[in-house]
Every structure is written in C-alpha cells, then in structure tokens.
Design a protein around this motif. Sequence first.
Motif, PDB file in Angstrom:
ATOM      1  N   ALA A 246       0.819  -1.218   0.000  1.00 29.71           N
ATOM      2  CA  ALA A 246       0.000   0.000   0.000  1.00 29.71           C
ATOM      3  C   ALA A 246       0.849   1.263   0.000  1.00 29.71           C
ATOM      4  O   ALA A 246       0.323   2.368  -0.003  1.00 29.71           O
ATOM      5  CB  ALA A 246      -0.928   0.000   1.208  1.00 29.71           C
TER       6      ALA A 246
ATOM      7  N   ALA B 132      -0.488   7.563   3.929  1.00 30.78           N
ATOM      8  CA  ALA B 132      -1.619   7.483   3.016  1.00 30.78           C
ATOM      9  C   ALA B 132      -2.262   6.099   3.060  1.00 30.78           C
ATOM     10  O   ALA B 132      -3.474   5.966   2.961  1.00 30.78           O
ATOM     11  CB  ALA B 132      -1.148   7.777   1.597  1.00 30.78           C
ATOM     12  N   GLY B 133      -1.461   5.072   3.235  1.00 31.44           N
ATOM     13  CA  GLY B 133      -1.990   3.705   3.227  1.00 31.44           C
ATOM     14  C   GLY B 133      -2.157   3.136   4.627  1.00 31.44           C
ATOM     15  O   GLY B 133      -2.452   1.966   4.790  1.00 31.44           O
ATOM     16  N   HIS B 134      -1.947   4.007   5.643  1.00 28.79           N
ATOM     17  CA  HIS B 134      -1.993   3.587   7.040  1.00 28.79           C
ATOM     18  C   HIS B 134      -1.118   2.365   7.304  1.00 28.79           C
ATOM     19  O   HIS B 134      -1.546   1.387   7.918  1.00 28.79           O
ATOM     20  CB  HIS B 134      -3.437   3.321   7.497  1.00 28.79           C
ATOM     21  CG  HIS B 134      -4.191   4.590   7.701  1.00 28.79           C
ATOM     22  ND1 HIS B 134      -5.472   4.767   7.281  1.00 28.79           N
ATOM     23  CD2 HIS B 134      -3.813   5.758   8.255  1.00 28.79           C
ATOM     24  CE1 HIS B 134      -5.860   6.000   7.566  1.00 28.79           C
ATOM     25  NE2 HIS B 134      -4.873   6.618   8.163  1.00 28.79           N
ATOM     26  N   SER B 135       0.094   2.448   6.833  1.00 30.14           N
ATOM     27  CA  SER B 135       1.047   1.370   7.062  1.00 30.14           C
ATOM     28  C   SER B 135       1.506   1.454   8.523  1.00 30.14           C
ATOM     29  O   SER B 135       1.935   2.501   8.992  1.00 30.14           O
ATOM     30  CB  SER B 135       2.195   1.552   6.068  1.00 30.14           C
ATOM     31  OG  SER B 135       3.327   0.906   6.518  1.00 30.14           O
TER      32      SER B 135
ATOM     33  N   GLU C  94      -1.709  -7.403   9.821  1.00 28.32           N
ATOM     34  CA  GLU C  94      -2.549  -7.811  10.938  1.00 28.32           C
ATOM     35  C   GLU C  94      -1.788  -8.618  11.982  1.00 28.32           C
ATOM     36  O   GLU C  94      -0.729  -9.137  11.734  1.00 28.32           O
ATOM     37  CB  GLU C  94      -3.753  -8.561  10.432  1.00 28.32           C
ATOM     38  CG  GLU C  94      -4.829  -7.569  10.022  1.00 28.32           C
ATOM     39  CD  GLU C  94      -5.894  -8.163   9.146  1.00 28.32           C
ATOM     40  OE1 GLU C  94      -6.695  -7.392   8.617  1.00 28.32           O
ATOM     41  OE2 GLU C  94      -5.898  -9.375   8.973  1.00 28.32           O
TER      42      GLU C  94
ATOM     43  N   ARG D 245      -9.174  -2.927   3.773  1.00 24.09           N
ATOM     44  CA  ARG D 245      -9.286  -3.735   4.989  1.00 24.09           C
ATOM     45  C   ARG D 245      -9.059  -2.827   6.192  1.00 24.09           C
ATOM     46  O   ARG D 245      -8.425  -1.767   6.093  1.00 24.09           O
ATOM     47  CB  ARG D 245      -8.266  -4.851   4.989  1.00 24.09           C
ATOM     48  CG  ARG D 245      -6.886  -4.388   5.274  1.00 24.09           C
ATOM     49  CD  ARG D 245      -5.899  -5.538   5.224  1.00 24.09           C
ATOM     50  NE  ARG D 245      -4.603  -4.990   4.902  1.00 24.09           N
ATOM     51  CZ  ARG D 245      -3.856  -4.313   5.771  1.00 24.09           C
ATOM     52  NH1 ARG D 245      -4.279  -4.134   7.000  1.00 24.09           N
ATOM     53  NH2 ARG D 245      -2.710  -3.814   5.413  1.00 24.09           N
TER      54      ARG D 245
ATOM     55  N   VAL E 195      -8.112   2.512   7.776  1.00 24.18           N
ATOM     56  CA  VAL E 195      -8.419   1.568   6.716  1.00 24.18           C
ATOM     57  C   VAL E 195      -7.303   1.630   5.682  1.00 24.18           C
ATOM     58  O   VAL E 195      -6.888   2.710   5.275  1.00 24.18           O
ATOM     59  CB  VAL E 195      -9.801   1.873   6.097  1.00 24.18           C
ATOM     60  CG1 VAL E 195     -10.023   1.046   4.845  1.00 24.18           C
ATOM     61  CG2 VAL E 195     -10.901   1.596   7.118  1.00 24.18           C
ATOM     62  N   SER E 196      -6.806   0.477   5.309  1.00 24.51           N
ATOM     63  CA  SER E 196      -5.703   0.406   4.342  1.00 24.51           C
ATOM     64  C   SER E 196      -6.177  -0.264   3.066  1.00 24.51           C
ATOM     65  O   SER E 196      -7.113  -1.064   3.098  1.00 24.51           O
ATOM     66  CB  SER E 196      -4.558  -0.434   4.903  1.00 24.51           C
ATOM     67  OG  SER E 196      -4.016   0.150   6.038  1.00 24.51           O
ATOM     68  N   PRO E 197      -5.484   0.008   1.978  1.00 28.17           N
ATOM     69  CA  PRO E 197      -5.744  -0.769   0.771  1.00 28.17           C
ATOM     70  C   PRO E 197      -5.437  -2.238   1.038  1.00 28.17           C
ATOM     71  O   PRO E 197      -4.520  -2.558   1.788  1.00 28.17           O
ATOM     72  CB  PRO E 197      -4.746  -0.193  -0.242  1.00 28.17           C
ATOM     73  CG  PRO E 197      -4.425   1.166   0.265  1.00 28.17           C
ATOM     74  CD  PRO E 197      -4.486   1.067   1.753  1.00 28.17           C
TER      75      PRO E 197
END
Lengths: 353, 324
Positions: free
Chosen positions: A237, A327-330, A353, B28, B36-38
Amino acid sequence: MRTVLLTKPRLPAWLARIRQRSRLIAPVPDADGVLDWREVEDPAQVVLPPGAPELPLKKVFFPPSETMLRYAYRGDRAAVTDTPPALEPFVVFGVRPCDALAQRIADLVFLGDLPDPYYQARRQAATIISVNCTEALPECFCASLNNALTEAPGSDLLLTPLNGDYLVEALTAKGEALLAETADDPTAASEADLARKAEVAAQTAAQQTRQIDVEGLTELVRAAYHDEEFWKKQAEACVGCGVCTFLCPTCTCFDVRDDAVSGRGLRFRCWDTCQFADFSKEASGHDPRAQQWQRQRNRICHKFWYSVDRCGVISCVGCGRCLRGCAGHSDIAAAIENLRARAREEKPVTADE
Amino acid sequence: MPNQTDQLRETCKRLLESGEVKKVIGYREGRAPYHVSPHFAETPEECDALVLTPFCTQNLVRYLRGLKPEDGKVAVVVKGCDARAVNALIAEHQLTREQVYLIGVPCQGLVDVDKLAKRVNLAQVQEVRVEGAQVVVRTAEGEQPFPAQDLLEDCCLVCEYPNPLVHDQMLGFEVAPRNPEGVDAELERIEAMSPEERQEYFRRAFSRCIRCYACVRTCPLCYCTTCFAQQNKPQWLPRSVGTDENEMFQLGRAMHLAGRCVQCGGCDRVCPVNLPLRLLNAKMAREIREAFAHVSGLDAEKPPPLATFDSQDRDIAEGNNYDR
Ligand code: SF4
Ligand code: SF4
Ligand code: SF4
C-alpha cells in the motif's frame, strides 16, 4: 536535582518569565489552526494536543532546509562564507517525552565523531522542557519500547500533570539553572508527589493498546532480510512519499545541493528520505533500491537493525506519527508483529494484521 | 438481504475463483476502525478481510499504476470519484477498460477523521455509519448521531457524482448526490476574498509545506515517473523548502491537474500540514468547466482540454485572444 510543584494557574506566568529571558518555542497554531514549533509571543497561544504533535521536534534543530554556505567566484577562485547559526540560548516548551528521547537518538548521528556545527549550535543553545503525557493516542506505543514516560531522557526539565498541579523535575544542570532563575517561590515536591507521577505514567502506558515485543527484534529483522515476498506484501500500500520519514523524529537523512547563478550561489541541505525514488540512485544509473518494497525494507531495517548495530539503540521511539500520517496507514507496530508471525512460520494472511 | 460487505466479499471470491481477475484491490481495517488500508487479495481466503466503511478513503485507482496487459485483469473497488479517475486515465491512455473489473460502490460520503476527533474520543470509536443526513457514531456508551455536514470530508460535501459512472457491477443502490448544483461555499469564500487576502491565505499555507510529496504520490492522476518538482536534470525547481519554492510547486501541480483532477480529496487528506489542496484543484476544475465545458472523468473518450489541440477551436478559428 530539584523537584518542585507548580500549580496550574501559575504556568503561564512562569512561561512569561522564561520568555523575558530568552526565546521560547512551543507548539503554536497559525491562523489556520495548524500547529508547528513556533516562537511564543504569549503563553496563551501554546497548544498541547494529546500525543506527539504532527510535526516532530527535530524540525527545531534540523530544519527542512537550511543554507550551509555561500560562495562567489572571482576568476577561478571562490570566496566561501560559512553560515552556521549563531544562536542565543532558547527554550523549547511542550516537548513530549518520545520527542525528547528521539532527539537524543538523532544526536548519535549528528554529534558523533564529526559533530555537525549547524545542528550542534542549536542543540547547545536549547533547553528542553518536556510535558508528560496523560492521554495516549491509539497510535502511541512508546511504553513498550523505552522509558520515555517515566524518565524522559533528553529533557532538561520534565513537567508531569498531577491533578491541579505540575510536578517539575530538573533532570540536567541546564534544567536546574533555568528552574532556579525563573521559578517564583515553588513548593518542594514530596515523596507522595513522585509516587503520583509514577501512577500517571503507568496510567498513560496502560492506555496504549499497541505494543511491540522488542525481545530479539534485531535478529528477527535480519533473518527476514532476504524474504522478498514478505517485504513486498508489507509495502503493497506504500505510495513512496516522504511522510513516514519526514514526520519521524529520529530520521535524519538530508540532501546537499547548490543553488547558483553565474558564479555565485549557496549550498543548502534539505530533508531527504530513503523512500524517494532517487535517494539511492548512483551516478552510473544503477539503483540498489529500485523498488518501493526495498525502500520500505530499508526503513524497517534501519530502525530495528542498522541503528542497533551502529549506535546501539532502536531508532523508533513509538510516537506513532508514521502510522498517523501514512496514506496507506502502514503500521510499523504491525510490521513487527508480522515479522514475529513470519518467524513462527505462520504466514500472515494480510500485510498488517 | 446480504449486506454490502458480504456482497463485496462474495463477488471478489467469485471473480478470483473463476479466474476472471488475477487480483482484487479493496480495503481492509487496521487496528482502529478509522485506519483503513488498501487490501490486495489474490486468493478467495484473502477476500474475507475486505470491508466497506466510511473510512475507505484511498483512491485505489492509484494502485493500478504500472499495470501491464500481461498482468491480467484486476478488480478494483471504486466510489464515484474513483470511477471518474478510471475514466480520466483511460482518456489519457494510461489504462484500458479491459484491464479492470470495476466494483462500483455508491458513496454516501467519507468521514473526516480530524472532524471526528474534535467531537468524540477517537480511542472509543467502534463503528461509524453514514445514513443520509446523519453520521452515526457508536462507542461503548452507545450510538450518537451527528449532522453529516459536521463530519463528512469537504470533498464529499460538495460531491456531484457519488455513483460510479463506470462499473462492471454495482453494490447496493444509487444514492442522491449531496450537491447536485455544484455549489462550493468554501471555494466561493476564497473567490470572494480580495487578491491581497487570498494571497495571504495561500502564502501562509504554502509556507507550511514540507515537500514530502505525499500529495503527488497519492494522486491517481499524478502518474509522471518523476514529478517536475523532484526532477534533477534539468532541475525545474530548487529542492529547498521555502514559501516561494513551495508556491511554485503547488501552482505547477494545480496547472498540471487542471481539467484532470477528479476531486477525490486524496492530496488534501494526506497532507500532514493541512494545505487547502482541494480548493486549489476545485478552482482549476471550475475554470476548466466554464471555459471548455469539460468535467474530468465523465467520459473516457474525452481527453483533458489542456492536452488537446484543435485547429478548429473557436478562439483560433476566429483569431480571438483568450483574455478575461
Ligand atoms: S509508508 Fe506511507 S508514509 Fe511512508 S513512504 Fe510509504 S506511503 Fe509514504
Ligand atoms: S518509526 Fe514511526 S513510531 Fe517510530 S519513531 Fe519514527 S515515526 Fe515514531
Ligand atoms: S502533502 Fe502537503 S506537505 Fe507534503 S508536499 Fe504535498 S502540500 Fe507539501
């Protein structure tokens, strides 16, 4: 070292006295309400949101861009003027413990064998007043990484809110001197106050739902290095911007460039990041980290392996800014969990996860 | 009736199982509901993590970049703005319609996390739903409704096209646009400022930029391999961070996106120092709409006006000077 109590209503007056003595820098909003480390005109302007403010403390000592020298050619000779900052002492207020610790970690890079004069001048001029956290953000995870909440390393003075008061602890001679010169008839703190402080720190730590287990972490990262599939999944992401590293209080990379017109110009440095596409590109055109997953791998390896090898510390303080800004909440804490899951050979189903 | 998320998971599983698509790009949930992430699913099992919530902010069309014909078909979850980005990319020959399977989601609007944080303790939030004029926030203490006006992202409050204009399958029913007339009060407020006030407003914003390029890198339409602002040889713009350089960078970007930006709000949302990027791009979109009657992403056949040349163009044919 002195430990005193300051009642909350007396805080603005104390800050005002500090300001009379020197420049005072703290998180202050601009007219659009956006916080940054700005010069305080009036103590009422200072805003301390829960958690670390969006922009890291490093910005005060290592600005996003700064001129290092100016030059002018006369014939084939250049006259060079160095421009290190000449600074009067100043005070930074409202630093969160994670940021104060992060600055110590950045010191290991900037003030090692070959101290950086620009950075050093600012560091020497500054006295850091940290304010302990009573409210953790969902992204915070300092408690599982370090002793920032209890010891606040890197702070000269530490304020901990205790109901109506602040417990003020001088942690260094610099802090002690500032307190002696500016505190107006403070009350000495008791053992009970120190016990209450420990409770506050424990409560804040207990609010942190994200934890990472640092046991054997460096070895885990090292062992995963060649697992291309793992890193590709981690970085899926990632868009390759500079947010995680620019906002990270321990990231110290910069670029040095010239801006010149017809024989005169200046040399400046500006923030740079291992996440940018041209960061590791070599003059030959070869790029050892040509793919974004390699750049993300570098970031994680740097934080938990290279820093440990080179400087003896993990260079993540758990401020959570990289997750908040991405941006991708990594999620860096989840990446660590995934490394553990990988080591247990339970292949994680999804990236974070 | 199965809910939208179940429907989404079933659809994606079927697409992967039948081999119709090689990969699904959806969303997800992370540690908190608003993270929320891709999500990239290549097996039916991986589809179980897919979600649809008002925090599915990313424009996933951005992740199609570099997709080659031999990579096979990819399924993408698209909201109204995202679907427009697909059209815009097809119009610019960056993608073909055959490369993608579009799972359309009629969109009631995204919830702005900063606005939410001003009203509730984020750590307590368990679920958020958009229900027409209301946003319902569930915490351990129960459910609390808020006016949508207070919690939705600015770009969603002015959205004219919430229903995907192009799709292979739609999940759920079409929704009514929140702003069918194209009113943008915030933009009008800026337009009404005196030039000096406006300059002060934007210069203050530009002074905050740290040049992280998150705006560029998040944008589905910023597909240049190297942005002009980051280019070395030639160097169009100094890399130094300062109000002037930042202004050149952002005005350059706004020009490059004129008539191309689909107003998904991606750049505005990701900017760590809150530059009003939405307003810059909305202004350019308005100008292009007035001058060329073009709205980006409505038609995959229509290239952006600033990228076309027509010798029959009225201004050229009549020898007009375009000054206004
Ligand atoms: S991890 Fe996130 S913040 Fe970092 S470069 Fe990638 S997209 Fe940007
Ligand atoms: S890596 Fe992330 S959490 Fe760790 S110190 Fe840097 S910004 Fe903070
Ligand atoms: S995201 Fe914001 S800070 Fe980063 S380059 Fe864009 S405008 Fe500047």
